[in-house]
Scaffold this motif. Structure first.
Motif, PDB file in Angstrom:
ATOM      1  N   LYS A 159      22.591  41.770  33.731  1.00 14.98           N
ATOM      2  CA  LYS A 159      23.542  41.753  34.846  1.00 14.98           C
ATOM      3  C   LYS A 159      23.943  40.303  35.107  1.00 14.98           C
ATOM      4  CE  LYS A 159      22.179  42.288  39.075  1.00 14.98           C
ATOM      5  NZ  LYS A 159      21.637  42.889  40.320  1.00 14.98           N
ATOM      6  N   SER A 160      25.224  40.068  35.123  1.00 20.12           N
ATOM      7  CA  SER A 160      25.730  38.714  35.380  1.00 20.12           C
ATOM      8  C   SER A 160      26.366  38.652  36.768  1.00 20.12           C
ATOM      9  CB  SER A 160      26.741  38.308  34.315  1.00 20.12           C
ATOM     10  OG  SER A 160      27.867  39.169  34.330  1.00 20.12           O
ATOM     11  N   VAL A 161      26.292  37.476  37.383  1.00 18.16           N
ATOM     12  CA  VAL A 161      26.855  37.249  38.721  1.00 18.16           C
ATOM     13  C   VAL A 161      27.881  36.121  38.613  1.00 18.16           C
ATOM     14  CG1 VAL A 161      26.361  36.607  41.099  1.00 18.16           C
ATOM     15  CG2 VAL A 161      24.707  37.983  39.809  1.00 18.16           C
ATOM     16  N   HIS A 162      29.079  36.370  39.178  1.00 18.26           N
ATOM     17  CA  HIS A 162      30.181  35.407  39.071  1.00 18.26           C
ATOM     18  C   HIS A 162      30.724  35.085  40.479  1.00 18.26           C
ATOM     19  CE1 HIS A 162      30.251  36.408  34.737  1.00 18.26           C
ATOM     20  NE2 HIS A 162      30.074  37.660  35.157  1.00 18.26           N
TER      21      HIS A 162
ATOM     22  N   GLU B  51      29.632  41.109  40.460  1.00 16.88           N
ATOM     23  CA  GLU B  51      28.574  41.428  39.521  1.00 16.88           C
ATOM     24  C   GLU B  51      29.112  42.292  38.387  1.00 16.88           C
ATOM     25  OE1 GLU B  51      25.442  43.320  41.587  1.00 16.88           O
ATOM     26  OE2 GLU B  51      24.817  41.523  42.695  1.00 16.88           O
ATOM     27  N   ARG B  52      28.484  42.130  37.238  1.00 17.48           N
ATOM     28  CA  ARG B  52      28.864  42.968  36.103  1.00 17.48           C
ATOM     29  C   ARG B  52      27.612  43.299  35.303  1.00 17.48           C
ATOM     30  NH1 ARG B  52      33.540  41.988  31.491  1.00 17.48           N
ATOM     31  NH2 ARG B  52      33.039  43.843  30.262  1.00 17.48           N
ATOM     32  N   SER B  53      27.420  44.589  34.992  1.00 15.10           N
ATOM     33  CA  SER B  53      26.269  45.046  34.223  1.00 15.10           C
ATOM     34  C   SER B  53      26.660  45.246  32.768  1.00 15.10           C
ATOM     35  CB  SER B  53      25.729  46.361  34.801  1.00 15.10           C
ATOM     36  OG  SER B  53      25.274  46.165  36.116  1.00 15.10           O
TER      37      SER B  53
ATOM     38  N   THR C 273      30.447  31.603  36.388  1.00 15.05           N
ATOM     39  CA  THR C 273      29.183  32.322  36.169  1.00 15.05           C
ATOM     40  C   THR C 273      28.035  31.571  36.821  1.00 15.05           C
ATOM     41  OG1 THR C 273      30.008  33.143  34.047  1.00 15.05           O
ATOM     42  CG2 THR C 273      27.641  33.288  34.454  1.00 15.05           C
TER      43      THR C 273
ATOM     44  N   CYS D 204      21.826  35.511  37.593  1.00 21.19           N
ATOM     45  CA  CYS D 204      21.908  36.600  36.613  1.00 21.19           C
ATOM     46  C   CYS D 204      20.529  37.210  36.375  1.00 21.19           C
ATOM     47  CB  CYS D 204      22.479  36.089  35.296  1.00 21.19           C
ATOM     48  SG  CYS D 204      24.179  35.475  35.418  1.00 21.19           S
ATOM     49  N   THR D 205      20.526  38.449  35.886  1.00 19.67           N
ATOM     50  CA  THR D 205      19.290  39.169  35.573  1.00 19.67           C
ATOM     51  C   THR D 205      19.142  39.247  34.055  1.00 19.67           C
ATOM     52  OG1 THR D 205      19.537  40.506  37.572  1.00 19.67           O
ATOM     53  CG2 THR D 205      18.000  41.313  35.886  1.00 19.67           C
TER      54      THR D 205
END
Length: 800
Positions: A159-162, A172-174, A206, A211-212
């Motif tokens: 999972k990314s965080v922007h 967020e995007r998985s 980003t 991020c996870t």
């Protein structure tokens, strides 16, 4: 109808069928809390040690939800058939249980890291890598094998965080790949490219710290080498480890891996399969061996151990089809039992493995003994000196051809950890390859420092090696190191060394012939077209028979001891006896300690005289003391004794002295053999009248005439002239002289000079006043080499 629920921080839409599955998983944990609270306690224990994986028995899931008369209605069966659909909701149900327990939340940062692992009996879903087929795709399977290769740990983003500066908000995007557990009809794999702009074309930044990430590792699991069919390469399967399963195994480990066997495509071109692991269970060989024994087997083993001749009975059952080699068979029994491994403080490790080296002439059953050991040991590997490189024995860093990543691959000594490694044609191995074995044979570990990878692997195995002399037959007048070209540093690592000679005396030859022909008469013939099952004579009984029927102790008939009323143990019983006895750990008594010290000091004192006489085979050093201790402990295990007594030390010193004095005993054996052959050759023909024994005057004159010098021998039918026969007789006399025998070798020119000088002496009155021709010299050297008297190499004559 669909229901929304949160999955790893995102809203996921569930269908009615998925909602029913999730509710069934919830009900399982609820029933546990209302019942015996087995898993409630396991959850608490797991969190107390900061664990993240709850291991559940598949049998408990089989018992839940089963409807009488409907096969496959239980929760366990559904998980086996549809693991992707059920395991994700079983994980979610576990997280809900943890979230609703306040006393359990201590120390838990992220409940999304919790997972359920399965163990237990999987029935037809428990297979080997060779048995995997298309039917197992997308099913939960249990694989048993050896880890041969491991990759480095890779961090995979889930999972990314922007940060959107224009809107002053986070996005967020998985990410899901083809092997993600949440893939279903509504959630397909995502494009693994991070967004740079949002839908309104605003720039996104980003935030890597938010991020996870998920740990990921790829390993290769190979089927057990001893289970691979003859003539086939061991099959292997690629395994993907995630989260807490990463770095749980290393090359050489034997493991049982439970996971989902899944298909996937790579670069949209190639179809491949992989096992996504759900749980990893390391296999302890000792525990497994104990579990396989039945109570009746244990009772028979303990009863037999009280026999005073138990050591002789066990050694007689080792390779009974091979005649002789009593000491070698006794050493094999002690090697299979091994000593007691010790870990002293400050990382000091004392090995318990016993190493054997067999050096001998061709056709002396060395390879057959190695083959028997390989089939007798529950965990063994076989290799040859010429076919093994240094990295092939220990380990290597290999590059994946697809990804270009470097990974660690285990060698033969690592794969044989806690087992036996049989090396045939040991003398054919190069010096550089032998050096790789030094650390593994003494320290029980393999250190690899290559291509930026530094690792230490376990190589705790017993080595049984067989070697031929360099020149084909053993030169008893030279050292073991000279005969096989091994350095003393490697020879000292072998606990016992045996020199095996081909005895040519008539009695020994007759005994061997009788034994071999007896084997052919009683052996079972193999018809053309049938496959030879090499496991049949040495394999355990089938699973169904082993579970209800104990292993037979004795052969009903003894084909190898004709004319003797002697019981012979079966190979199956020998195997389980050695497995059971190996688990005992005898302790050293004060009397045995003093006895070992006394014998070792005596061997050290005798070393000087043996070196002067040239009869010492191995050097006596502190390693010899440890060898003596290991052999004594192994003999105590043979009796299932808890202490090492003086009788154990006596057996150990007998075998060790046989190894230390191997060279001297080989010299004496060769002398006895030649003496026996000379006596047989000098036996009078029964058709001739007996020689007179009285001392009357007529008889004295008659004997004087008979003992007069005989005329030169006439040309033989084999093409040897009378003059050549004289040269052969002179050369034989020179080779048999005490001075040349003691020296062991002599330059060829010096040897020929002595032969020519002897021909001109009074001992050869028929020889003319000339030097031997080149043809006569070549015929003489060929004759002496064929008879095994000398060996000519590079202008040097070696006296044998």
């Amino acid at each position: 109808v669909s229901v929304l629920y949160w999955w790893e921080g995102m809203a996921v839409q569930l269908s009615d069928a998925q909602q029913a599955v999730k509710q069934q998983c919830r009900d399982f944990f609820r029933s546990d809390e209302e019942g015996g609270k087995k898993y409630a306690r396991k959850i608490e224990d797991m969190l107390n040690v900061a664990g993240t994986r709850l291991v559940m028995d598949i049998q408990d899931l089989h018992r839940y939800g089963a409807v009488e008369g409907e096969q496959g209605s239980d929760l366990g069966h559904q998980i086996l058939l549809s693991p992707q659909e059920y395991l994700r909701f079983l994980d979610e149900a576990l997280r809900e249980v943890v979230d609703h327990k306040d006393y359990i939340k201590t120390g838990i940062i992220n409940t999304q890291a919790l997972h359920v692992g399965l163990e237990g009996y999987f029935g037809k879903f428990q297979v080997s890598p060779r048995e995997l087929g298309a039917w197992h795709l997308n099913k939960l399977v249990c694989l048993d094998g050896v880890v041969t290769r491991t990759s480095a740990n890779i961090a995979k983003i889930s999972k990314s965080v922007h940060w959107n500066e224009a809107k002053n908000s986070f996005m967020e995007r998985s990410y899901r790949d083809q092997l993600s557990s949440e893939i279903d009809d509504h959630h397909l794999p995502t494009v693994n490219v991070m967004p740079k702009r949002d839908i309104d074309n605003n720039i996104l930044r980003t935030e890597h710290g938010l991020c996870t990430y998920t740990d990921m590792q790829t390993i290769v699991l190979q089927e057990r080498p001893e289970k691979a069919p003859v003539g086939s390469l061991p099959r292997s399967v690629e395994v993907r480890l995630e989260n807490d399963l990463v770095d749980k195994v290393k090359p050489g480990d034997r493991a049982k891996i439970i996971g989902i066997y899944m298909p996937y495509t790579e670069n949209s071109k190639e179809f491949r399969t992989i096992l996504v692991a759900n749980n990893v269970i390391l296999i302890d060989l000792k525990e497994n061996q104990e579990k396989e024994l039945l109570p009746e087997d244990v009772k028979n083993i303990e009863k037999l151990s009280k026999n005073n001749n138990i050591f002789d009975m066990l050694s007689s059952a080792v390779a009974p089809s091979i005649f002789g080699h009593k000491q070698i068979k006794e050493a094999i029994v002690l090697m299979m039992l091994g000593g007691v491994e010790h870990d002293i403080g400050n990382h000091h490790h004392i090995r318990g493995d016993i190493h054997l080296l067999l050096v001998g002439e061709p056709a002396t059953a060395k390879s057959q003994l190695l083959r028997f050991v390989m089939k007798l040991a529950p965990h063994s590997l076989s290799t040859t000196g010429k076919g093994s490189s240094g990295v092939g024995l220990t380990g290597a860093v290999v590059v994946d051809p697809d990804t270009g990543e470097k990974s660690l691959a285990a060698g033969a000594m690592v794969l044989a950890d806690r087992g036996v490694l049989c090396i045939d044609e040991f003398d054919k191995m190069s010096d550089a390859d032998r050096v790789a074995m030094h650390e593994a044979m003494e320290q029980g570990s393999v250190t690899i420092a290559k291509a930026g990878i530094q690792a230490t692997l376990n190589g705790r195995c017993s080595v049984v090696a067989a070697a031929n002399p360099v020149y084909g037959f053993y030169a008893v007048s030279h050292s073991v190191a000279f005969n096989i070209g091994l350095p003393e540093s490697l020879l000292s690592r072998f606990d016992l060394l045996f020199i095996v000679l081909d005895d040519k005396s008539s009695q020994w030859t007759r005994n061997v012939a009788d034994h071999v022909l007896q084997n052919h008469r009683t052996g079972k013939g193999i018809t053309i077209g049938t496959e030879l099952d090499t496991e049949s004579a040495l394999s355990n009984s089938s699973t169904s028979e082993r579970s209800t029927k104990p292993v037979p102790m004795y052969h009903t008939t003894n084909p190898y001891e004709t004319g003797k009323n002697k019981k012979l143990l079966t190979v199956e019983f020998l195997r389980i006896y050695l497995q059971y006895a190996k688990t005992t750990k005898p302790e050293l008594t004060e009397e045995a300690r003093e006895k070992i010290e006394e014998h070792w000091l005596s061997l050290r004192k005798e070393q000087t005289s043996q070196e002067n006489e040239g009869t010492s085979a191995i050097y006596i050093n502190p390693r010899t003391l440890e060898s003596l201790l290991r052999l004594s402990t192994a003999h105590a295990k043979c009796r299932l004794s808890k202490i090492v007594e003086e009788q154990d030390v006596e057996v150990a010193i007998r075998l060790l002295r046989h190894a230390v004095n191997a060279r001297g005993e080989a010299v004496e054996a060769r002398k006895k053999e030649r003496k026996a052959m000379d006596i047989e050759g000098q036996k009078a023909d029964p058709s001739e009248p007996p020689k007179p024994t009285d001392d009357s005057e007529p008889e004295k004159k008659k004997r004087k005439v008979e003992e007069a010098p005989k005329p030169p021998p006439q040309p033989q039918g084999n093409g040897i002239s009378s003059m050549t026969a004289e040269v052969i007789r002179a050369a034989t006399a020179v080779a048999s002289s005490d001075d040349n025998k003691e020296e062991g070798q002599i330059p060829l020119n010096t040897f020929l000079s002595k032969v020519k000088k002897l021909l001109q002496s009074n001992q050869f009155p028929a020889w003319p006043n000339r030097e031997p021709t080149e043809q006569e010299i070549q015929a003489t050297i060929k004759k002496l080499q064929n008879e095994g008297l000398v060996m000519v190499v590079d202008g040097v004559v070696f006296i044998l």
